[in-house]
Design an enzyme around this catalytic site. Structure first.
Site, short mmCIF file in Angstrom:
data_model
loop_
_atom_site.label_atom_id
_atom_site.label_comp_id
_atom_site.label_asym_id
_atom_site.label_seq_id
_atom_site.Cartn_x
_atom_site.Cartn_y
_atom_site.Cartn_z
N HIS A 1 5.26 -9.22 -3.67
CA HIS A 1 3.86 -9.49 -3.29
C HIS A 1 3.48 -10.94 -3.53
O HIS A 1 2.85 -11.24 -4.56
CB HIS A 1 2.93 -8.60 -4.12
CG HIS A 1 3.01 -7.15 -3.79
ND1 HIS A 1 2.15 -6.53 -2.91
CD2 HIS A 1 3.87 -6.19 -4.20
CE1 HIS A 1 2.46 -5.26 -2.79
NE2 HIS A 1 3.51 -5.02 -3.58
N GLU B 1 1.09 -12.55 -2.41
CA GLU B 1 -0.37 -12.73 -2.46
C GLU B 1 -0.92 -12.57 -3.87
O GLU B 1 -2.06 -12.91 -4.15
CB GLU B 1 -1.06 -11.76 -1.49
CG GLU B 1 -1.13 -10.30 -1.93
CD GLU B 1 0.20 -9.54 -1.78
OE1 GLU B 1 1.23 -10.16 -1.45
OE2 GLU B 1 0.18 -8.32 -2.02
N CYS C 1 6.18 -5.42 1.12
CA CYS C 1 6.33 -4.15 0.40
C CYS C 1 6.12 -2.98 1.36
O CYS C 1 6.96 -2.73 2.23
CB CYS C 1 5.38 -4.13 -0.80
SG CYS C 1 5.90 -2.99 -2.08
N ARG D 1 12.74 3.28 -0.33
CA ARG D 1 11.43 3.21 -1.01
C ARG D 1 11.59 3.36 -2.51
O ARG D 1 12.50 4.05 -2.97
CB ARG D 1 10.51 4.32 -0.50
CG ARG D 1 10.05 4.11 0.92
CD ARG D 1 9.19 5.26 1.40
NE ARG D 1 7.93 5.34 0.66
CZ ARG D 1 7.06 6.33 0.84
NH1 ARG D 1 7.30 7.30 1.67
NH2 ARG D 1 5.93 6.33 0.15
N GLY E 1 0.84 -1.19 0.00
CA GLY E 1 0.00 0.00 0.00
C GLY E 1 0.87 1.23 0.00
O GLY E 1 1.91 1.24 -0.65
N GLU E 2 0.48 2.21 0.76
CA GLU E 2 1.21 3.49 0.79
C GLU E 2 1.71 3.70 2.22
O GLU E 2 0.93 3.96 3.12
CB GLU E 2 0.25 4.59 0.33
CG GLU E 2 0.83 5.96 0.30
CD GLU E 2 2.15 6.05 -0.45
OE1 GLU E 2 2.25 5.52 -1.56
OE2 GLU E 2 3.11 6.64 0.11
N SER E 3 3.03 3.62 2.39
CA SER E 3 3.56 3.59 3.76
C SER E 3 3.31 4.88 4.53
O SER E 3 2.98 4.84 5.72
CB SER E 3 5.05 3.25 3.73
OG SER E 3 5.76 4.11 2.88
N ILE F 1 6.14 -4.19 -7.10
CA ILE F 1 5.36 -3.02 -7.49
C ILE F 1 5.87 -1.81 -6.72
O ILE F 1 5.66 -1.72 -5.52
CB ILE F 1 3.85 -3.22 -7.20
CG1 ILE F 1 3.33 -4.49 -7.88
CG2 ILE F 1 3.05 -2.00 -7.66
CD1 ILE F 1 1.95 -4.91 -7.43
N ARG F 2 6.56 -0.94 -7.39
CA ARG F 2 7.18 0.23 -6.75
C ARG F 2 7.80 -0.18 -5.41
O ARG F 2 7.56 0.40 -4.36
CB ARG F 2 6.15 1.36 -6.56
CG ARG F 2 5.55 1.81 -7.90
CD ARG F 2 4.89 3.18 -7.85
NE ARG F 2 3.89 3.27 -6.78
CZ ARG F 2 4.01 4.04 -5.71
NH1 ARG F 2 5.05 4.80 -5.55
NH2 ARG F 2 3.06 4.07 -4.82
N1 GLN Z 1 5.92 2.59 -2.90
C1 GLN Z 1 5.07 2.27 -1.75
C2 GLN Z 1 5.55 2.98 -0.50
O1 GLN Z 1 6.66 3.46 -0.49
C3 GLN Z 1 5.07 0.78 -1.50
C4 GLN Z 1 4.52 0.08 -2.71
C5 GLN Z 1 3.77 -1.17 -2.41
O2 GLN Z 1 3.49 -1.50 -1.24
N2 GLN Z 1 3.39 -1.88 -3.44
O3 GLN Z 1 4.82 3.08 0.46
#
Ligand code: GLN
Length: 186
Positions: free
Chosen positions: A166, A168, A74, A101, A42-44, A130-131
Site C-alpha cells: 500500500h 498510499e 492489494c 490471497r 479492500g475486499e476483493s 496488509i493481508r
Molecule cells: N485480503 C484482501 C482480499 O483478499 C486484500 C487485502 C487488502 O487489500 N489490504 O481481498
C-alpha cells in the site's frame, strides 16, 4: 480511483500530492471521464460483486485492453489478475498473473518491509503489507519489479501495474510517481 469499497481516501490524497487530478469512480459516466484507473485495497470478493452490479466489469476490461493505464494495489491487484490460486473467483483478467490471497500468513499479515525496487532507485521502499496477496505465477509479458519472501509483489504488464503493498499509506510517493509517468506517456 475506483470508489465502490476500500481505502479510497488515502489514495486520492496521495495521487493529488503527486500532482494528479484524482476523482472517485462509481459510475460508467465517471469511468468514461478518466484517463487512468486506480483500484485501492479492500475486499476483493465484495468489489468484484459490486463491479458486476454497477455494470462496470466489462467497460473497465474494454478500456484497459484499449490501453488505459490501470494500477491495482492489494485487493486491486487481485481484481485485475487472470485468476486466484485455489479459488473460483471471478476477476477482470487484465493482468496475466495468478495471485494468492492473504498469502503471507498470519505472522506477517500486517508488516512494513524495506523493499528493494531497482526501478525506483537505490533507497528501499517502505512497503506496507496488509493481508496481502502475492504473485504465484507471472505470464511471459509480465515484468516483476520487486519480490518479497520469494514472490513477486510489484508487477507490470504494459499499461497494467499491480502492487501487493500500500504505497498510499507511506510518505514515499515513488510508486505513485512511477504510475503517473506511465499515465502521462499514454
Ligand atoms: N485480503 C484482501 C482480499 O483478499 C486484500 C487485502 C487488502 O487489500 N489490504 O481481498
Amino acid at each position: 480511483m475506483l470508489a465502490v469499497q476500500g481505502d479510497v481516501e488515502e489514495h486520492l490524497r496521495a495521487l493529488e500530492r503527486s500532482g494528479a487530478r484524482a476523482t472517485p469512480v462509481k459510475t460508467l459516466a465517471e469511468l468514461e471521464a478518466v484517463d487512468a484507473l486506480v483500484v485501492p485495497g479492500g475486499e476483493s470478493t465484495t468489489v468484484i460483486r459490486l463491479l458486476e452490479r454497477f455494470g462496470l466489469t466489462e467497460p473497465i476490461r474494454e478500456r484497459v485492453r484499449a490501453g488505459m493505464p490501470f494500477w491495482g494495489t492489494c485487493m486491486g491487484m487481485i481484481v485485475a489478475a487472470h485468476d486466484v490460486a485455489g479459488l473460483e473467483q471471478q476477476t477482470l483478467g487484465v493482468l496475466d498473473v495468478t495471485v494468492r490471497r492473504n498469502a503471507f500468513g498470519r505472522q506477517i499479515s500486517s508488516a512494513e518491509v524495506a523493499l528493494d525496487i531497482p526501478a525506483l532507485g537505490e533507497k528501499p521502499f517502505p512497503a506496507v503489507f496488509i493481508r496481502a496477496p502475492w504473485i504465484e505465477r507471472a505470464g511471459p509479458g509480465v515484468e516483476v519489479l520487486a519480490s518479497h519472501a520469494g514472490h513477486g509483489v510489484f508487477v507490470r504488464q504494459g499499461n497494467v501495474v499491480g502492487t501487493s503493498f500500500h504505497p498510499e499509506l507511506t510518505g514515499d510517493a515513488r510508486v505513485h510517481r512511477y504510475f503517473l509517468d506511465l499515465v502521462r506517456a499514454a
